[in-house]
Design a protein around this motif. Structure first.
Motif, mmCIF file in Angstrom:
data_model
loop_
_atom_site.group_PDB
_atom_site.id
_atom_site.type_symbol
_atom_site.label_atom_id
_atom_site.label_comp_id
_atom_site.label_asym_id
_atom_site.label_seq_id
_atom_site.Cartn_x
_atom_site.Cartn_y
_atom_site.Cartn_z
ATOM 1 N N VAL A 1 0.859 -1.195 0.000
ATOM 2 C CA VAL A 1 0.000 0.000 0.000
ATOM 3 C C VAL A 1 0.888 1.234 0.000
ATOM 4 C CG1 VAL A 1 -1.807 1.267 1.205
ATOM 5 C CG2 VAL A 1 -1.819 -1.224 1.209
ATOM 6 N N ASN B 1 0.903 5.575 -1.472
ATOM 7 C CA ASN B 1 -0.001 6.698 -1.717
ATOM 8 C C ASN B 1 -0.726 6.518 -3.054
ATOM 9 O OD1 ASN B 1 -1.240 9.184 -1.229
ATOM 10 N ND2 ASN B 1 0.326 10.273 -2.397
ATOM 11 N N GLN C 1 -3.448 3.954 -2.750
ATOM 12 C CA GLN C 1 -4.572 4.509 -1.997
ATOM 13 C C GLN C 1 -5.410 5.415 -2.898
ATOM 14 O OE1 GLN C 1 -5.220 3.401 1.151
ATOM 15 N NE2 GLN C 1 -7.157 4.447 0.861
ATOM 16 N N GLN C 2 -4.774 6.141 -3.815
ATOM 17 C CA GLN C 2 -5.509 6.989 -4.750
ATOM 18 C C GLN C 2 -6.359 6.150 -5.702
ATOM 19 O OE1 GLN C 2 -2.617 9.543 -6.594
ATOM 20 N NE2 GLN C 2 -2.291 10.719 -4.723
ATOM 21 N N LEU D 1 -7.671 3.241 -4.943
ATOM 22 C CA LEU D 1 -8.807 2.810 -4.134
ATOM 23 C C LEU D 1 -9.855 3.917 -4.056
ATOM 24 C CD1 LEU D 1 -10.243 0.892 -2.132
ATOM 25 C CD2 LEU D 1 -8.933 1.996 -0.330
ATOM 26 N N ASN D 2 -9.407 5.119 -3.835
ATOM 27 C CA ASN D 2 -10.342 6.241 -3.699
ATOM 28 C C ASN D 2 -11.052 6.566 -5.009
ATOM 29 O OD1 ASN D 2 -9.638 6.450 -1.018
ATOM 30 N ND2 ASN D 2 -8.156 8.092 -1.370
ATOM 31 N N SER E 1 -7.174 -1.242 -1.225
ATOM 32 C CA SER E 1 -5.842 -1.004 -1.774
ATOM 33 C C SER E 1 -4.857 -2.093 -1.353
ATOM 34 C CB SER E 1 -5.330 0.370 -1.346
ATOM 35 O OG SER E 1 -5.232 0.441 0.065
#
Length: 182
Positions: free
Chosen positions: A53, A55, A58-59, A61-62, A72
């Motif tokens: 995981v 950044n 994570q983006q 996933l968002n 993520s």
């Protein structure tokens, strides 16, 4: 009120006893598992990919691009073709890759999956106290070298981690089966 406690107690006993019986593995199953690992004739199909995981992950996933139920750190591979097969000293694989690439990306991007089709190098299999096996080896794809770490369990589940100098590590979890069951 006593009836409620009695029903809750019976429910807990019944689910606990069923749960423990699911994990019992016979000696014949352990012997077949040992044979599969020692002959190096098996295929792993993963249900989940577990990328590192970051950044950027994570983006993703968002953004809502992942399948429902995925996050993520764990992406469902159910319904997606993937495998890693070992037959003697030969290896073949198609593992979808989720994560960040460092360098060494082919012109035009292409498919970023991890594909092996060749020979296994420095293969080591070690039996653990719990009858599982830890397997380490090196494999090459077109332009990358990978260190592969696999843990196989007698209940025919697997946990596999791949490391490369040009990608972030990724872990896969799923099932293993001998070639004679296919």
């Amino acid at each position: 009120m006593k009836l409620v406690y009695l029903l809750i107690g019976l429910f807990m006993i019944s689910t606990t006893s069923c749960k423990s019986s699911k994990h019992a593995i016979s000696q014949a199953q352990i012997d077949a598992f040992n044979k599969m690992v020692n002959t190096k004739e098996f295929r792993i199909e993963s249900d989940w990919a577990h990328p590192q995981v970051t950044n950027a992950m994570q983006q993703v996933l968002n953004s809502g691009l992942l399948q429902p139920g995925s996050a993520s750190g764990s992406i469902s591979l159910i319904g997606n073709s993937n495998f890693l097969s070992i037959s003697g000293d030969s290896i073949s694989s198609y593992l979808p890759y989720f994560g960040e690439r460092q360098m060494n990306v082919s012109y035009g991007g292409g498919d970023s999956a991890i594909k092996f089709n060749g020979l296994v190098e420095n293969y080591k299999a070690e039996r653990n106290n719990d009858n599982s096996y830890t397997i380490n080896f090196e494999a090459k794809s077109n332009s990358e070298n990978f260190n592969v770490y696999i843990k196989l369990y007698p209940n025919l589940t697997s946990d596999m981690t791949l490391n490369s100098a040009s990608r972030f590590p990724i872990r896969y979890s799923g099932n293993v089966e001998p070639f004679d069951n296919q």
